[in-house]
Design a protein around this motif. Structure first.
Motif, mmCIF file in Angstrom:
data_model
loop_
_atom_site.group_PDB
_atom_site.id
_atom_site.type_symbol
_atom_site.label_atom_id
_atom_site.label_comp_id
_atom_site.label_asym_id
_atom_site.label_seq_id
_atom_site.Cartn_x
_atom_site.Cartn_y
_atom_site.Cartn_z
ATOM 1 N N ARG A 60 -8.710 -6.452 68.347
ATOM 2 C CA ARG A 60 -9.988 -6.844 67.737
ATOM 3 C C ARG A 60 -10.535 -5.726 66.868
ATOM 4 N NH1 ARG A 60 -13.033 -10.539 72.313
ATOM 5 N NH2 ARG A 60 -11.687 -12.359 71.980
ATOM 6 N N LEU A 61 -10.356 -4.488 67.296
ATOM 7 C CA LEU A 61 -10.772 -3.353 66.469
ATOM 8 C C LEU A 61 -9.981 -3.317 65.159
ATOM 9 C CD1 LEU A 61 -11.097 -0.595 69.206
ATOM 10 C CD2 LEU A 61 -12.964 -1.560 67.850
ATOM 11 N N LYS A 62 -8.675 -3.564 65.244
ATOM 12 C CA LYS A 62 -7.845 -3.570 64.039
ATOM 13 C C LYS A 62 -8.256 -4.704 63.096
ATOM 14 C CE LYS A 62 -3.732 -1.177 65.524
ATOM 15 N NZ LYS A 62 -3.598 -0.229 64.425
ATOM 16 N N VAL A 63 -8.484 -5.890 63.647
ATOM 17 C CA VAL A 63 -8.859 -7.036 62.817
ATOM 18 C C VAL A 63 -10.226 -6.802 62.172
ATOM 19 C CG1 VAL A 63 -9.449 -9.497 62.858
ATOM 20 C CG2 VAL A 63 -7.397 -8.701 64.018
ATOM 21 N N ALA A 64 -11.145 -6.204 62.908
ATOM 22 C CA ALA A 64 -12.463 -5.911 62.335
ATOM 23 C C ALA A 64 -12.328 -4.948 61.155
ATOM 24 C CB ALA A 64 -13.386 -5.329 63.403
ATOM 25 N N THR A 65 -11.454 -3.967 61.284
ATOM 26 C CA THR A 65 -11.218 -3.043 60.174
ATOM 27 C C THR A 65 -10.642 -3.790 58.982
ATOM 28 O OG1 THR A 65 -10.890 -1.171 61.645
ATOM 29 C CG2 THR A 65 -9.929 -0.997 59.458
#
Length: 175
Positions: A60-65
């Protein structure tokens, strides 16, 4: 270089004293922009926490970035540099590799804890992140597709994590 020197209120010679060439300066600027726009904090493996919850947090952190317009714009510049000036983009792609190494490290730790099957961590990391990049990064970078809606981000992350765990988890029922 003149404009940069004027903005920094230093001589052009001073700029060249810090950066041997325009290429070195350009690479430094890309790295700084990447670090400020695309920062994904490192998610360390936590032995007592379920694998699925950890992977969902990480992705989720990667997708948010990847949904960040500045990050996508910077990625386009970096990809263009890789095509037209690979030497100038080398430092940026080395930094990207360092970030990808964090996922490999997480996988390695989960293997050492007996939670994931033995495999090449780099290969497993590519399989984990591949669906994310295929849906939430490449269409946005190459075709200017809009970033994914939050509901689609969650659906994508859940699917990628479930596929990964179905292949690599030692205990399919307890993840």
């Amino acid at each position: 270089m003149d404009s940069i020197a004027a903005t920094a209120q230093v001589s052009k010679r001073t700029v060249y004293n810090h950066f041997a060439s325009k290429d070195v300066l350009f690479a430094a600027i890309l790295i700084q922009l990447f670090d400020s726009n695309g920062a994904v904090r490192e998610v360390a493996y936590q032995p007592g926490k379920p694998l699925r919850a950890q992977l969902v947090e990480l992705l989720r952190l990667k997708v948010a970035t990847m949904a960040n317009r500045s990050f996508l714009d910077l990625s386009r510049v970096a990809i263009g540099e890789a095509i037209y000036g690979p030497d100038r983009a080398h430092a940026l792609f080395a930094r990207l590799s360092e970030r990808e190494a964090g996922v490999c490290s997480w996988i390695r730790s989960a293997q050492e804890d007996g939670k994931l099957k033995e495999c090449d961590p780099q290969f497993a990391a590519m399989l984990l992140q591949g669906p994310i990049k295929a849906v939430a990064f490449w269409p946005q970078v190459l075709m200017d597709a809009p970033p994914l809606l939050p509901s689609t981000q969650f659906e994508l992350v859940d699917a990628a994590v479930d596929m990964f765990l179905s292949q690599f988890s030692r205990n399919h029922g307890v993840v």
